[in-house]
Design an enzyme around this catalytic site. Structure first.
Site, PDB file in Angstrom:
ATOM      1  N   ASP A  19     -12.133   2.531  -8.360  1.00  0.00           N
ATOM      2  CA  ASP A  19     -11.888   4.074  -8.265  1.00  0.00           C
ATOM      3  C   ASP A  19     -12.690   4.862  -9.491  1.00  0.00           C
ATOM      4  O   ASP A  19     -13.129   4.101 -10.304  1.00  0.00           O
ATOM      5  CB  ASP A  19     -10.223   4.587  -7.859  1.00  0.00           C
ATOM      6  CG  ASP A  19      -9.522   4.405  -9.445  1.00  0.00           C
ATOM      7  OD1 ASP A  19      -9.844   3.892 -10.477  1.00  0.00           O
ATOM      8  OD2 ASP A  19      -8.175   4.739  -9.229  1.00  0.00           O
ATOM      9  N   CYS A  76      -8.847  -0.386 -10.843  1.00  0.00           N
ATOM     10  CA  CYS A  76      -8.406   1.059 -10.874  1.00  0.00           C
ATOM     11  C   CYS A  76      -7.887   1.246 -12.211  1.00  0.00           C
ATOM     12  O   CYS A  76      -8.236   0.388 -13.193  1.00  0.00           O
ATOM     13  CB  CYS A  76      -7.610   1.228  -9.624  1.00  0.00           C
ATOM     14  SG  CYS A  76      -6.000   0.740  -9.643  1.00  0.00           S
ATOM     15  N   THR A  78      -4.646   0.819 -13.229  1.00  0.00           N
ATOM     16  CA  THR A  78      -3.877  -0.206 -13.804  1.00  0.00           C
ATOM     17  C   THR A  78      -3.963  -1.568 -12.925  1.00  0.00           C
ATOM     18  O   THR A  78      -3.476  -2.580 -13.154  1.00  0.00           O
ATOM     19  CB  THR A  78      -2.401   0.215 -13.154  1.00  0.00           C
ATOM     20  OG1 THR A  78      -2.396   0.308 -11.712  1.00  0.00           O
ATOM     21  CG2 THR A  78      -1.750   1.415 -13.938  1.00  0.00           C
ATOM     22  N   GLY A  79      -4.902  -1.384 -11.966  1.00  0.00           N
ATOM     23  CA  GLY A  79      -5.124  -2.557 -11.076  1.00  0.00           C
ATOM     24  C   GLY A  79      -4.073  -2.693  -9.959  1.00  0.00           C
ATOM     25  O   GLY A  79      -4.278  -3.375  -8.849  1.00  0.00           O
ATOM     26  N   HIS A 109      -2.685 -21.790  -7.988  1.00  0.00           N
ATOM     27  CA  HIS A 109      -1.243 -21.930  -7.126  1.00  0.00           C
ATOM     28  C   HIS A 109      -1.346 -20.900  -5.858  1.00  0.00           C
ATOM     29  O   HIS A 109      -0.771 -21.284  -4.971  1.00  0.00           O
ATOM     30  CB  HIS A 109      -0.151 -21.440  -8.155  1.00  0.00           C
ATOM     31  CG  HIS A 109       0.261 -22.559  -9.119  1.00  0.00           C
ATOM     32  ND1 HIS A 109       1.243 -22.324  -9.940  1.00  0.00           N
ATOM     33  CD2 HIS A 109      -0.741 -23.741  -9.608  1.00  0.00           C
ATOM     34  CE1 HIS A 109       1.164 -23.516 -10.770  1.00  0.00           C
ATOM     35  NE2 HIS A 109      -0.116 -24.175 -10.577  1.00  0.00           N
ATOM     36  N   ASN A 110      -1.859 -19.787  -5.988  1.00  0.00           N
ATOM     37  CA  ASN A 110      -1.702 -18.570  -5.092  1.00  0.00           C
ATOM     38  C   ASN A 110      -2.751 -18.645  -4.010  1.00  0.00           C
ATOM     39  O   ASN A 110      -2.905 -17.933  -3.119  1.00  0.00           O
ATOM     40  CB  ASN A 110      -1.426 -17.612  -5.456  1.00  0.00           C
ATOM     41  CG  ASN A 110      -0.194 -17.316  -6.603  1.00  0.00           C
ATOM     42  OD1 ASN A 110      -0.604 -17.073  -7.539  1.00  0.00           O
ATOM     43  ND2 ASN A 110       0.952 -17.869  -6.173  1.00  0.00           N
ATOM     44  N   HIS A 144       1.289 -26.131  -3.126  1.00  0.00           N
ATOM     45  CA  HIS A 144       0.842 -24.809  -3.016  1.00  0.00           C
ATOM     46  C   HIS A 144       0.178 -24.263  -1.900  1.00  0.00           C
ATOM     47  O   HIS A 144       0.545 -23.131  -1.747  1.00  0.00           O
ATOM     48  CB  HIS A 144      -0.200 -24.637  -4.426  1.00  0.00           C
ATOM     49  CG  HIS A 144       0.303 -25.036  -5.650  1.00  0.00           C
ATOM     50  ND1 HIS A 144       1.354 -24.308  -6.463  1.00  0.00           N
ATOM     51  CD2 HIS A 144      -0.104 -25.905  -6.570  1.00  0.00           C
ATOM     52  CE1 HIS A 144       1.616 -25.022  -7.409  1.00  0.00           C
ATOM     53  NE2 HIS A 144       0.703 -25.806  -7.672  1.00  0.00           N
TER      54      HIS A 144
HETATM   55  C1  RB5 Z   1      -5.772   7.426 -10.454  1.00  0.00           C
HETATM   56  O1  RB5 Z   1      -5.611   8.198 -11.403  1.00  0.00           O
HETATM   57  C2  RB5 Z   1      -4.812   6.214 -11.086  1.00  0.00           C
HETATM   58  O2  RB5 Z   1      -3.709   6.372 -10.168  1.00  0.00           O
HETATM   59  C3  RB5 Z   1      -5.314   5.005 -10.175  1.00  0.00           C
HETATM   60  O3  RB5 Z   1      -6.365   4.508 -10.809  1.00  0.00           O
HETATM   61  C4  RB5 Z   1      -4.500   3.619 -10.394  1.00  0.00           C
HETATM   62  O4  RB5 Z   1      -3.894   3.313 -11.616  1.00  0.00           O
HETATM   63  C5  RB5 Z   1      -3.298   3.617  -9.345  1.00  0.00           C
HETATM   64  O5  RB5 Z   1      -2.689   2.481  -9.244  1.00  0.00           O
END
Ligand code: RB5
Length: 166
Positions: A19, A76, A78-79, A109-110, A144
Site C-alpha cells: 500500500d 503495508c 505493519t504487514g 513448517h507452514n 508439517h
Molecule cells: C495504512 O495507514 C495502514 O493502516 C496499513 O498500511 C497497514 O498497516 C494495515 O494493516
C-alpha cells in the site's frame, strides 16, 4: 493449484504488492529480489496516494493461488492488514514476519506462499534479510504436510458451512 512453491534453488516468478505506506521499501525489495536472479511481478501501488490495502492483498493472493506467480511479498504499514486480505483467498498461506527465524520457519513448517512485513516495523536491511531467509528455505513436508493440508480442509469446511446458510 497448490498456491505456488518457493524455497527451491531455481529462478522464480515472485509477486510483490504494497500500500501507500511501503512504496519506497517495495521498490528496494523488488530490486533486491531481482539482484538474486528472480523475476518480479509488481502489483502496485506505486504512488504515495492513499489506497486500500485489502485490494492489493486480494489481487496478489489471487495471483499466487492461480499460479500466475510462484510466491509473493506483501508490504503495508505493519504487514498485517494486507496479509489478512490475502489469506481470505483460497490456497493462500500468508505469514507476517519481523525476523529471519520466523521467515525461515513459515516456509519450512507452514509452506507459506506469501511473506508479509511492515514498512513501519522493520528497516530495509532487515526486510531484505527476511526475504532472503524465506526464499532460501524449503518446505520440510512430513508431519508439517499433514498440518498444512488441514488449512485446506478448513477452507472447504467453511465454504460448505456458508452454502448451508444460503
Ligand atoms: C495504512 O495507514 C495502514 O493502516 C496499513 O498500511 C497497514 O498497516 C494495515 O494493516
Amino acid at each position: 493449484m497448490n498456491g505456488g512453491t518457493c524455497g527451491v534453488v531455481q529462478i522464480m516468478k515472485i509477486g510483490i504488492g504494497n500500500d501507500h505506506s511501503a512504496v519506497e521499501m517495495k521498490q528496494q525489495i523488488k530490486e533486491y529480489i531481482e539482484s538474486l536472479g528472480h523475476e518480479v511481478v509488481n502489483y502496485g501501488t506505486d504512488t504515495a496516494e492513499s489506497c486500500h490495502y485489502p485490494v492489493i492483498g486480494e489481487t496478489v493472493g489471487r495471483a499466487v493461488a492461480s499460479g500466475e506467480v510462484d510466491c509473493a511479498v506483501l508490504i503495508c504499514g505493519t504487514g498485517v492488514g494486507i496479509s489478512i486480505a490475502a489469506n481470505k483467498v483460497d490456497h493462500v498461506r500468508a505469514a507476517v514476519c519481523s525476523d529471519t527465524t520466523t521467515a525461515r520457519l513459515v516456509k519450512e513448517h507452514n509452506n507459506a506462499n506469501i511473506i508479509a512485513f511492515g514498512a513501519r516495523i522493520v528497516g530495509i536491511e532487515k526486510a531484505k534479510d527476511i526475504v532472503k531467509a524465506y526464499l532460501d528455505a524449503d518446505f520440510q513436508g512430513g508431519r508439517h504436510a499433514v498440518r498444512v493440508d488441514m488449512f485446506r480442509e478448513i477452507e472447504l469446511k467453511n465454504v460448505r458451512h456458508e452454502m448451508n446458510r444460503m
